[in-house]
Design an enzyme around this catalytic site. Structure first.
Site, PDB file in Angstrom:
ATOM      1  N   GLY A 486       0.802  -1.227   0.000  1.00  0.00           N
ATOM      2  CA  GLY A 486       0.000   0.000   0.000  1.00  0.00           C
ATOM      3  C   GLY A 486       0.825   1.263   0.000  1.00  0.00           C
ATOM      4  O   GLY A 486       0.409   2.286   0.540  1.00  0.00           O
ATOM      5  N   GLU A 717      -4.317  -1.867  10.724  1.00  0.00           N
ATOM      6  CA  GLU A 717      -5.280  -2.833  11.239  1.00  0.00           C
ATOM      7  C   GLU A 717      -6.390  -2.228  12.094  1.00  0.00           C
ATOM      8  O   GLU A 717      -7.532  -2.672  12.031  1.00  0.00           O
ATOM      9  CB  GLU A 717      -4.523  -3.924  12.013  1.00  0.00           C
TER      10      GLU A 717
END
Lengths: 758, 160
Positions: A486, A717
């Site tokens: 990413g 996360e």
């Protein structure tokens, strides 16, 4: 490098440059797992079990092997060594290599529909398909069990006769319970007894898939001397190397894994499925073998995360002070032990400063594909129960939902139920930012409701390697061992540029293969920018030290008399001499005469990862007739430590939030009466699409983690944790019904509204 | 069975290939013409990663047979940039960080180009519905939609 206390001096960190791999990705040049071909490559395919549970009586591949164009067939019994049970630490949860090998290729029993039974390599895809149809597998079909509570019940079909549960007394008979975990602080039951108000609820979630758009893909080529090349899409080239070595009993030095660009992972590409099969087929056929999963295989055979059931109890005084809390949870592990039940329990109440808390859970096997990690494994599941219960508690107390959380918020010095005492954390700042955000007080219309929920994730550090090389012209090459999912190449280049004092564009980063860079743990656990970033910073610092030495040599002064400023060596003070600044490029040009090429590789075990906290606010509108839920507005607030590249930090938060929204509203594994997955495509397993959503506002709170040179906390996360309950709480506010079961799909919502309860 | 000869135009250049009747156009593009920018995410027309244009119409190339391309004009991601000059959409996707893993990006760019060819001034809602057939699992679509709206404005000449 010490922690940079003054962020206003930063020139590169905190800006938003274009990522170095960007043009490859917008022009179609980037090489993903299925994009490489080698001369003479065979197509490999996997024959999979049609049964949820069966004994393999025999496998006869003779007819398949007789088909022209078929070059190899492999089975567990014929081609894979039987290996002993061995647990190893891997990312966020341990792996057992024996189980992993049996998941890659079934040995005596198939344990779920889609379990691999044999693999074929042939000259064309059509011939491989024909060959699979010619493999005779005789099964003895066994009773199966899919759901977690049914699997725990007496008389349930048993998956593993030799399973001995840990963390609990031996049951004295075969069981599907693999493990019990418990985390305690104080006396939860006594705490609950002191409460003025107690809420209790049972909550359920279903298995959901990571849903990366790129199916698993690999090409492998084995030479007769054992040297093996693997090009694969994964979250860790070193992970593939280690697991293939274990499963096929090969020397690690004979395996070179080149990381392909990875088309999403979210935890689902932290395991091997195809790689050992491709290697075994290539070894047998003597040619490169390429294998690519279909979407159907991805759903049926690669791991989703667990579904589970839980009971949550929270008690509080009238002023909102929580006196005691418990969660009892059971999670699906799939066909082999290893659900994220421990992190689910550890994270359950970690947002709160509680004196009396107990979290306990069971890891339960059943006839489903083996679960894999999925973004903050376990935490969204327990958070759905806990944060729904917190909302009920706020209602019962007549308190603002954010104020209740502020009243009990974890802060520096809070001892978490799972053990540690938190250092400086940003949860209070996150709650303050959420409460003062205009979203929290914006007006709502009819059938609309607003919910809030919070989330915690540890974030990890671990093994990372990076090297920084000075090129002859003064430009910089950076190599790291972390696959970039990413934008991490951008952040590595930015951190190196910051330390070296050179422009971002002069630094070009790559992700190295397993022979080009030191061992690096997987891209997971929100660790890359923290841990691999730390290795990159340290390597860049060593290069700066060397550059100063070289300048000192040229000037004939002591290295201590040289400073490094904005990419140039400068005399440290008046006494050092009146030299003009010497730019990096000038030192690089003379490197051959001052000691040779300049570069540094650093391998570390990064310690001091900073915990992450988030709070999400969600507005929904519920169609009372159809049960359709529309997300109207969504704000995600998170402590990110320090954003190296804020756009990619926002992107993590937006993407994680939307995955959580899909988990809340649409996504689920459905099984038919034969234990076969009923919705193994994107049409029926519905991930969120662009028209489902509004813009997702990411609010970055920066409470630096002082154990990282630039204050980084992992960010990837946390954002998937709050949405499940944030959406549920918004639906409660809009409809008055509490949804206890995910997904909160239209039929369930209509039924709940009609019956007047969740 | 003998292979079938197909003559097409791909990204403005004449192209010929031989394929089996059952080969999808996506397989032909990737395996025969080595244009691997178009991706296979599902093979069933649900994800949009294989989006191309066929005679100007946006299609999922996994749902088109190779033989159907006879005499037609194909546009893929590899033809979006003009030589070394990126298309404004490509530039805006990079500036807005509208990609993370980048796997869905080629399909999204091709689909967005088709949107703006048909409607140079879409509303956010129109853009979201047009792109609803292109799945992205990384970004939550926020930065993609911003990049699309910004590129559209630039292409309309609304930027100073």
């Amino acid at each position: 490098m010490n922690f940079v206390a003054n962020f206003s001096d930063l020139k590169v960190v905190g800006t938003r440059p274009v990522r170095p791999d960007g043009i490859d990705k917008v022009t179609g040049k980037a090489m993903f797992g299925a994009d490489l071909s080698m001369a003479g490559t065979l197509t490999g395919k996997v024959l999979r079990s049609p049964h949820a549970h069966a004994r393999i009586v025999s496998i006869d591949a003779s007819k398949a092997l007789a088909l022209p164009g078929v070059k190899a067939v492999v089975t567990a019994a014929g081609d894979f060594p039987e290996i002993s049970s061995e647990e190893a630490a891997a990312g966020e949860s341990p792996v057992n290599f024996r189980h992993m090998a049996h998941n890659v290729l079934a040995r005596d029993k198939v344990l779920y529909e889609g379990h691999a039974v044999a693999a074929v390599a042939a000259t064309t895809s059509a011939i491989a398909d024909a060959a699979m149809a010619l493999i005779d597998v005789t099964y003895e079909v066994l009773p199966f069990v899919i759901d977690v509570e049914a699997a725990m019940a007496d008389g349930a079909p048993i998956l593993h006769d030799d399973l001995v549960p840990s963390g609990m007394a031996a049951p004295g008979k075969p069981t599907n319970i693999a493990k019990r975990v418990e985390f305690k602080l104080g006396d939860a039951e006594a705490g609950l007894a002191e409460a003025d108000v107690v809420v209790e609820g049972r909550y359920e979630t279903t298995a959901v898939h990571q849903g990366y758009i790129e199916p698993h893909a690999v090409i492998a080529s084995v030479n007769p001397d054992g040297q093996t090349q693997i090009f694969a899409s994964s979250q860790g080239q070193f992970m593939i190397r280690q697991y293939v070595s274990k499963i096929l009993n090969m020397d690690i030095a004979n395996i070179r894994v080149t990381p392909a660009e990875i088309g999403g992972g979210f935890g689902g590409k932290t395991l091997v499925y195809l790689e050992p099969l491709a290697v075994a087929l290539s070894r047998k056929a003597g040619k490169p073998v390429k294998m690519v999963m279909t979407r159907d295989e991805v759903f049926r055979s690669s791991g989703p995360t667990s579904g589970g059931v839980m009971t949550v109890k929270i008690g509080a005084k009238k002023d909102g002070t929580i006196t005691g809390a418990t969660i009892d949870i059971a999670l699906q592990a799939g066909a082999f032990p290893g659900s994220p039940v421990a992190p689910a329990c550890m994270c359950a109440f970690a947002c709160y400063d509680l004196k009396n808390v107990r979290a306990s859970g069971y890891d339960v096997v059943s006839n489903r594909s083996k679960i894999a990690a999925y973004r903050a494994p376990g935490a969204p599941i327990s958070s759905f129960g806990v944060e729904s219960a917190m909302d009920e508690l706020a209602t019962k107390l007549g308190m603002d939902a954010l104020e209740l959380r502020q009243k009990n918020a974890a802060k520096a010095g809070t001892k978490a139920a799972y053990g540690p005492v938190f250092p400086e954390i940003g949860f209070e700042q996150v709650l303050d930012a959420a409460k003062s955000h205009p979203h929290w007080s914006a007006p709502l219309g009819p059938n609309q409701g607003r919910g809030v929920a919070t989330g915690f994730w540890f974030n990890i550090g671990g093994d990372s390697s990076a090297s920084v090389f000075v090129n002859e012209d003064g430009t910089i090459s950076v190599v790291s061992g972390s696959p970039d999912i990413g934008g991490s190449r951008a952040s590595m280049a930015m951190m190196a540029a910051e330390v070296l004092g050179v422009p971002y564009e002069k630094v070009r980063p790559i992700v190295g293969d397993t022979a080009q860079i030191g061992i690096t743990g997987m891209t997971g656990g929100s660790r890359v920018t923290f841990a691999t970033g730390m290795a990159t910073v340290q390597a860049a610092e060593k290069v700066v030290d060397e550059l100063k030495k070289r300048a000192a040599m040229i000037w004939d002064i002591s290295p201590e008399a040289v400073d490094w400023k904005d990419g140039e060596a400068v005399p440290a003070g008046a006494n050092a001499g009146g030299f003009d600044p010497m730019p990096l490029a000038a030192i690089a040009a003379k490197a051959g005469k001052t000691g040779g090429p300049i570069g540094s590789e650093v391998s570390i075990n990064a310690q001091g990862a900073g915990a992450g906290f988030g709070a999400h606010i969600c507005d929904v509108e519920v169609d009372q007739e159809t049960g359709h839920v529309k997300i109207l507005r969504y704000t995600a607030v998170q402590d990110v430590g320090k954003a190296i590249h804020p756009s990619y930090v926002e992107g993590q938060i937006q993407g994680g939030a939307v995955q959580g929204i899909g988990w809340a509203l649409n996504e689920e594994y459905l099984y038919d009466k034969n234990g076969r997955m009923d919705n193994s495509g994107f049409l029926d397993y519905r991930v969120p699409v662009a028209s489902d959503l509004p813009m997702i506002e990411a609010v970055l709170v920066e409470v630096p983690n002082k154990r990282h040179p630039f204050g980084v906390r992992g960010v990837g996360e946390v954002p998937i944790i709050p949405p499940l309950a944030a959406v549920a709480n918004a639906i409660k506010a809009a409809t008055g019904v509490r949804m206890h079961s995910l997904p909160m799909s239209p039929p369930k919502i209509v039924a709940a509204i009609e019956s007047g309860k969740g | 069975m003998s292979k079938i000869h197909v003559t097409t135009t791909v990204n403005g250049e004449p192209a010929e290939f031989l394929c089996e009747v059952q080969d999808s156009l996506l397989d032909v593009l990737r395996d025969q013409l080595h244009l691997t920018g178009s991706k296979e995410g599902c093979g069933s027309g649900d994800c949009g990663a294989c989006s191309i244009t066929l005679d100007g119409r946006l299609v999922c190339s996994c749902l088109v047979l190779g033989v159907e391309a006879e005499g037609k004009t194909i546009g893929t991601i590899e033809g979006l940039a003009n030589g070394d000059e990126l298309h404004p959409l490509q530039r805006k996707f990079l500036e807005h960080a509208a990609l993370q893993c980048g796997f869905c990006t080629p399909g999204l760019l091709v689909a967005t180009k088709a949107l703006l060819d048909a409607n140079p001034n879409p509303t956010e809602t129109e853009a979201r519905y047009w792109l609803a057939g292109n799945l992205c699992r990384c970004t939550g679509y926020d930065k993609i939609i911003r990049a699309v709206m910004d590129a559209a404005a630039e292409m309309r000449g609304e930027h100073a």
